[in-house]
Design a protein around this motif. Structure first.
Motif, PDB file in Angstrom:
ATOM      1  N   ILE A 149       1.295  -1.360   0.271  1.00 19.30           N
ATOM      2  CA  ILE A 149       0.434  -0.495   0.258  1.00 19.30           C
ATOM      3  C   ILE A 149       0.685   0.787  -0.057  1.00 19.30           C
ATOM      4  N   THR A 150       1.604   1.315   0.791  1.00 18.39           N
ATOM      5  CA  THR A 150       2.768   2.927   0.576  1.00 18.39           C
ATOM      6  C   THR A 150       3.144   2.584  -0.555  1.00 18.39           C
ATOM      7  N   VAL A 151       3.847   1.174  -1.021  1.00 18.04           N
ATOM      8  CA  VAL A 151       4.656   1.863  -2.600  1.00 18.04           C
ATOM      9  C   VAL A 151       4.091   1.726  -3.229  1.00 18.04           C
ATOM     10  N   LEU A 152       2.419   1.791  -3.469  1.00 16.06           N
ATOM     11  CA  LEU A 152       1.704   1.888  -4.675  1.00 16.06           C
ATOM     12  C   LEU A 152       1.069   3.736  -4.020  1.00 16.06           C
ATOM     13  N   ARG A 153       0.939   4.311  -2.757  1.00 18.01           N
ATOM     14  CA  ARG A 153       0.581   5.660  -2.326  1.00 18.01           C
ATOM     15  C   ARG A 153       1.273   6.395  -2.689  1.00 18.01           C
ATOM     16  N   ASN A 154       3.306   5.867  -2.931  1.00 19.87           N
ATOM     17  CA  ASN A 154       4.133   6.169  -2.819  1.00 19.87           C
ATOM     18  C   ASN A 154       3.915   6.709  -4.695  1.00 19.87           C
ATOM     19  N   ALA A 155       3.768   5.782  -5.155  1.00 18.37           N
ATOM     20  CA  ALA A 155       3.723   5.844  -6.461  1.00 18.37           C
ATOM     21  C   ALA A 155       2.593   6.810  -7.434  1.00 18.37           C
ATOM     22  N   VAL A 156       1.097   7.251  -6.595  1.00 19.08           N
ATOM     23  CA  VAL A 156      -0.179   7.802  -7.121  1.00 19.08           C
ATOM     24  C   VAL A 156       0.408   9.015  -6.764  1.00 19.08           C
ATOM     25  N   VAL A 157       0.638   9.545  -5.237  1.00 17.58           N
ATOM     26  CA  VAL A 157       1.335  10.584  -5.357  1.00 17.58           C
ATOM     27  C   VAL A 157       1.678  11.601  -5.953  1.00 17.58           C
ATOM     28  N   ASP A 158       3.220  10.882  -6.158  1.00 11.49           N
ATOM     29  CA  ASP A 158       4.128  11.553  -6.707  1.00 11.49           C
ATOM     30  C   ASP A 158       3.720  11.976  -8.769  1.00 11.49           C
ATOM     31  N   MET A 159       1.869  12.144  -8.140  1.00 15.79           N
ATOM     32  CA  MET A 159       1.901  11.621 -10.152  1.00 15.79           C
ATOM     33  C   MET A 159       0.614  12.934 -10.046  1.00 15.79           C
ATOM     34  N   GLY A 160       0.360  14.227 -11.551  1.00 16.80           N
ATOM     35  CA  GLY A 160      -0.027  14.451 -10.731  1.00 16.80           C
ATOM     36  C   GLY A 160       1.006  16.237 -10.943  1.00 16.80           C
ATOM     37  N   VAL A 161      -0.295  17.719 -10.604  1.00 15.11           N
ATOM     38  CA  VAL A 161       0.943  18.413 -10.537  1.00 15.11           C
ATOM     39  C   VAL A 161      -0.012  19.580  -9.248  1.00 15.11           C
ATOM     40  N   ASP A 162       0.804  19.454  -8.143  1.00 16.97           N
ATOM     41  CA  ASP A 162       0.557  19.893  -6.782  1.00 16.97           C
ATOM     42  C   ASP A 162       0.469  21.933  -7.431  1.00 16.97           C
ATOM     43  N   PRO A 163      -0.795  22.599  -7.065  1.00 10.77           N
ATOM     44  CA  PRO A 163      -1.131  23.896  -7.599  1.00 10.77           C
ATOM     45  C   PRO A 163      -0.339  25.096  -6.670  1.00 10.77           C
ATOM     46  N   LEU A 164       0.216  24.810  -5.643  1.00  8.02           N
ATOM     47  CA  LEU A 164       0.070  25.110  -4.410  1.00  8.02           C
ATOM     48  C   LEU A 164       2.162  25.176  -4.925  1.00  8.02           C
ATOM     49  N   ALA A 165       2.778  24.414  -5.348  1.00  3.43           N
ATOM     50  CA  ALA A 165       3.739  24.553  -5.917  1.00  3.43           C
ATOM     51  C   ALA A 165       4.805  24.797  -6.589  1.00  3.43           C
TER      52      ALA A 165
END
Length: 165
Positions: A149-165
């Motif tokens: 679960i942690t690996v899959l979460r890490n994988a998908v958290v890193d996707m998309g664009v954080d508009p606040l970054a």
């Protein structure tokens, strides 16, 4: 579809498998390999991901994005998924970027469900993981459930664009 690898110990070269190294292995994959691996991971171990992903997430925040994806053509759906992986800045990838980590995990589970039902562009029946993606899948499968679960979460958290970054 069943995806298995022969002799996982050989593939992993007897290295200690941990979340960090498996996440790094996933991150080195090509865009389409990442998408393929997520598909296979959710179909292979997805039934056990369901309670962890949806139970911890506020999926209502992702419903708007999922509804937008449902309205797209199949070509647009695939482009959206690739844009998420490549972190291309679009209104919908920025909306995804605002989701919590657990909601992103649940989003991908729901997306896989929509793919399986045919509402979202499915993975072709002839699709086969590349050797690199298969090695990453085997590494994930060799982890315990919480680590998976942690690996899959890490994988998908890193996707998309954080508009606040």
């Amino acid at each position: 579809m069943t995806y298995t690898a022969t002799n996982p110990a050989t593939i992993l070269n007897n290295q200690a498998v941990d979340v960090t190294s498996v996440t790094a292995r996933f991150q080195r994959l090509s865009t389409d390999d990442k998408l393929g691996l997520l598909w296979v991971a959710y179909t292979e171990i997805g039934r056990s991901i369901t309670p962890a992903a949806t139970g911890a997430a506020r999926l209502q925040f992702a419903e708007g994005i999922l509804n937008q994806v449902k309205q797209m053509s199949q070509d647009e759906q695939l482009k959206f998924m690739r844009d998420l992986v490549k972190k291309v800045s679009t209104p919908i990838t920025r909306a995804y970027g605002t989701l919590t980590n657990n909601t992103k995990l649940a989003f991908w589970y729901q997306l896989a469900e929509l793919m399986e039902s045919g509402v979202v562009i499915p993975v072709p029946p002839y699709y086969k993981l590349t050797q690199e993606a298969n090695n990453a899948l085997v590494a994930i499968q060799n982890l315990d459930f919480n680590q998976q679960i942690t690996v899959l979460r890490n994988a998908v958290v890193d996707m998309g664009v954080d508009p606040l970054a």
